[in-house]
Design a protein around this motif. Structure first.
Motif, PDB file in Angstrom:
ATOM      1  N   GLU A  27       0.693  -1.254  -0.125  1.00 44.41           N
ATOM      2  CA  GLU A  27       0.197   0.059  -0.075  1.00 44.41           C
ATOM      3  C   GLU A  27       0.970   1.154  -0.281  1.00 44.41           C
ATOM      4  N   TYR A  28       2.150   1.221   0.735  1.00 43.38           N
ATOM      5  CA  TYR A  28       2.915   2.472   0.858  1.00 43.38           C
ATOM      6  C   TYR A  28       3.282   2.307   0.032  1.00 43.38           C
ATOM      7  N   ILE A  47      -4.444   1.994  -9.291  1.00 44.43           N
ATOM      8  CA  ILE A  47      -4.596   3.091  -9.269  1.00 44.43           C
ATOM      9  C   ILE A  47      -4.956   3.872 -10.393  1.00 44.43           C
ATOM     10  N   ARG A  86       2.140   1.934  -3.206  1.00 48.90           N
ATOM     11  CA  ARG A  86       1.377   2.116  -4.582  1.00 48.90           C
ATOM     12  C   ARG A  86       0.767   3.399  -4.159  1.00 48.90           C
ATOM     13  N   ASP A  87       1.129   4.142  -2.903  1.00 50.48           N
ATOM     14  CA  ASP A  87       0.460   5.642  -2.996  1.00 50.48           C
ATOM     15  C   ASP A  87       1.843   6.317  -2.832  1.00 50.48           C
ATOM     16  N   TYR A  88       3.183   6.022  -3.118  1.00 47.76           N
ATOM     17  CA  TYR A  88       4.530   6.803  -3.290  1.00 47.76           C
ATOM     18  C   TYR A  88       4.416   6.467  -5.045  1.00 47.76           C
ATOM     19  N   LYS A 104       1.332   6.315  -6.637  1.00 47.44           N
ATOM     20  CA  LYS A 104       1.103   7.744  -7.373  1.00 47.44           C
ATOM     21  C   LYS A 104       0.820   8.833  -7.216  1.00 47.44           C
ATOM     22  N   HIS A 105       1.914   9.270  -6.105  1.00 39.61           N
ATOM     23  CA  HIS A 105       2.299  10.323  -5.994  1.00 39.61           C
ATOM     24  C   HIS A 105       3.301  10.864  -7.240  1.00 39.61           C
TER      25      HIS A 105
END
Length: 184
Positions: A65-66, A182, A68-70, A72-73
């Motif tokens: 999840e970390y 995402i 994926r968020d990175y 996406k950022h």
């Protein structure tokens, strides 16, 4: 001291390579979602050369999840940093900036090619070459650092880390890591 050749622009002999899809380049990391039989092979090969980052979500990262968020950022940034592609002596192309490669796929789609993004190539097939350096600062110490970092992949290959019969691509990571989920 390592000897290498530097080319500000691409060379005609690299045109075919720069038209390769990013999704088809090799990935240093595998997804924690990789089927167990396959992941065990890559784990063992990584242990053989003391490579601690076999999986995407280890080391500095704490979870998929970390990651994926990175990713996406990065995908939401206006400017994306150049991707380093490493060509090992066996001719395989490795995306050495995994998060940025995944972000480019999310931003521009699975058909994105190397030439569609800012990139540079470190090629170990003959004399060491650094191609398309116009995307890098024009400083010798930076180019040397780029070569030394890329050399880590080649050295691991030399030690048996990823025999050519074992392939794990950025595309495998993209789909098994569910980064496609995402896409906006």
């Amino acid at each position: 001291m390592i000897k290498y050749e530097v080319y500000k622009n691409n060379l005609p002999e690299y045109y075919e390579m720069e038209n390769a899809k990013i999704i088809d380049t090799q990935s240093k990391h595998i997804s924690p979602n990789t089927p167990k039989g396959i992941s065990k092979v890559f784990e063992d090969l990584s242990k053989k050369v003391n490579y601690k980052f076999c999986y995407m979500s280890v080391g500095y990262n704490f979870s998929i999840e970390y990651d994926r968020d990175y990713v996406k950022h990065i995908a939401n940034q206006h400017v994306i940093r150049p991707v380093k592609f490493v060509v090992t002596k066996d001719g395989r192309i490795w995306a050495d900036n995994t998060h940025t490669s995944l972000a480019l796929i999310i931003k521009l789609g699975t058909k994105i090619k190397i030439c569609d993004c800012p990139y540079y190539i470190v090629d170990f097939r003959k004399n060491i070459r650094v191609i398309n350096t116009k995307v890098l600062p024009d400083k010798k110490e930076i180019i040397e650092k780029v070569v030394l970092n890329a050399l880590k992949i080649q050295n691991r290959i030399n030690e048996g880390w990823r025999p050519s019969k074992y392939s794990y691509t950025i595309g495998d990571l993209f789909f098994q890591g569910e980064y496609f989920s995402i896409i906006p």
